[in-house]
Design an enzyme around this catalytic site. Structure first.
Site, short mmCIF file in Angstrom:
data_model
loop_
_atom_site.label_atom_id
_atom_site.label_comp_id
_atom_site.label_asym_id
_atom_site.label_seq_id
_atom_site.Cartn_x
_atom_site.Cartn_y
_atom_site.Cartn_z
CB CYS A 18 -0.85 0.00 1.15
SG CYS A 18 -2.06 1.41 1.43
CB CYS A 28 -0.75 2.40 4.08
SG CYS A 28 -2.09 1.64 3.51
CG ASP A 29 3.42 1.30 4.31
OD1 ASP A 29 2.84 1.46 5.50
OD2 ASP A 29 2.89 0.07 4.00
#
Ligand code: NAP
Length: 315
Positions: free
Chosen positions: A137, A140-141
């Protein structure tokens, strides 16, 4: 809460399909119970801007869209069990029996909208370095300091891979897009955007054989093999973002419903009916063809209408 702790309709999953089913079931006064699963909102919460959901000319953030759908469902009386997970089901029992976070739950009807999870490459080094530089992701990261101004690798050739690569250009020094063929699967618009970006370098006809360096407990490079020449090279990088598609989250239904060879639930098309009376399925756990937010939403609507009709037929 419906009488005798017996639910009219339990909806398993809280992506586009699940929330849309909840909106329709709630408006039909079924007071549905939504069991969100461990990742409320589903896969769309890991995307950034959703540009193709009708009604949002400027696009809408994936999290915001899911939040809107949840509020819309709850406004009409849907109830939500946040973070709860359905661990087992007995669809042949009447009423249907479920185990949710270790506790029993009974329902007259069930709508399955469990979606799909990230597909993995299946490498030992991938598993060992997950969350240590290997991720599924970018949204997200990607912003993590460890990836800033470093070379990054995205694996895959679909819309997700292109989207991830484009997003990562904000953080990485260069983004290598490693794809196993010499042509992207992604839509024309996404392919063109990705390939035109000065920070994205495609690595064609290549598969990742290993992610380094397990000994250092961090990602330092990927080892790729050219599928036509057999040549093996190392691409130094600080992060590997794997975007090779999804697999349906249907393991708990094995033996209870008909699944195809890839694990997708088989329904009596074009309805949302499964082979178990009172059990309906919708969204990405059924659909391996379109897999869009809007098609998932549409099938969630169909599942709720089916559930309503089924309950009416019970009297
Ligand atoms: P996808 O379209 O199934 O693409 C998966 C990609 O990963 C393909 O290029 C495939 O290669 C590759 N792949 C699969 N298994 C692999 C393996 N073991 N090793 C290496 N490569 C592998 O999946 P997706 O990109 O997640 O997209 C899913 C759906 O969501 C699509 O319908 C897409 O249009 C939609 N989507 C839309 C947007 C958007 O419009 N903004 C964003 C994301 C997703 P091959 O090409 O060789 O099969």
């Amino acid at each position: 809460m419906p009488m005798n702790n017996l639910e009219n309709t339990v909806i398993i999953g809280s992506g586009c399909a699940g929330w849309t089913a909840a909106i329709y079931a709630a408006r039909a006064d079924l007071k549905p119970l939504v069991i969100t699963g461990a990742m409320p909102g589903g896969l769309l919460t890991t995307t950034s801007l959703v540009e193709n959901f009708p009604g949002f000319p400027e696009g809408i953030d994936g999290n915001q869209l899911m939040e809107n759908l949840r509020k819309q469902a709850e406004r009409f009386g849907a109830r939500t069990k946040f973070g709860s997970v359905v661990e087992a089901v007995a669809f042949s029992a009447k009423p249907i029996e479920l185990t949710v976070d270790g506790a029993p739950l009974r329902a007259r009807s069930v709508i399955i909208a469990v979606g799909a999870g990230h597909r993995r490459l299946g490498l030992e080094s991938e598993a060992k370095l997950e969350q240590k530089g290997v991720t599924y992701c970018a949204t997200c990261d990607g912003p993590l300091p460890v990836f800033r101004n470093k070379p990054l690798v995205v694996v895959g050739g679909g819309d997700s891979a292109c989207e991830e690569a484009l997003y990562l250009t904000r953080f990485g020094a260069v983004v290598y897009l490693v794809h196993r063929r010499d042509q992207l699967r992604a839509s024309k618009i996404m392919s063109e955007r990705a390939l035109a970006h000065p920070k994205i370098t495609p690595v064609w006809d290549s598969v990742v054989e290993e992610i380094l360096d397990v000994k250092r407990d961090a990602v330092t490079a990927v080892v790729v093999r050219h599928v036509k020449t057999g040549a093996v090279t190392e691409i130094p990088c600080a992060g590997v973002f794997i975007a090779i598609g999804h697999a349906p989250n249907t393991q708990i239904f094995r033996g209870q419903l008909d699944l195809d060879e890839n694990g997708y639930i088989q329904v009596l098309s074009p309805t949302a009916r499964t082979k178990a009376p009172g059990v309906f399925a919708c969204g990405d756990c059924v659909d391996h063809l379109y897999r869009q937010a809007i098609t998932a939403a549409g099938s969630g609507c169909a599942a709720a209408i089916e559930a309503e009709r089924y309950l009416a037929s019970l009297g």
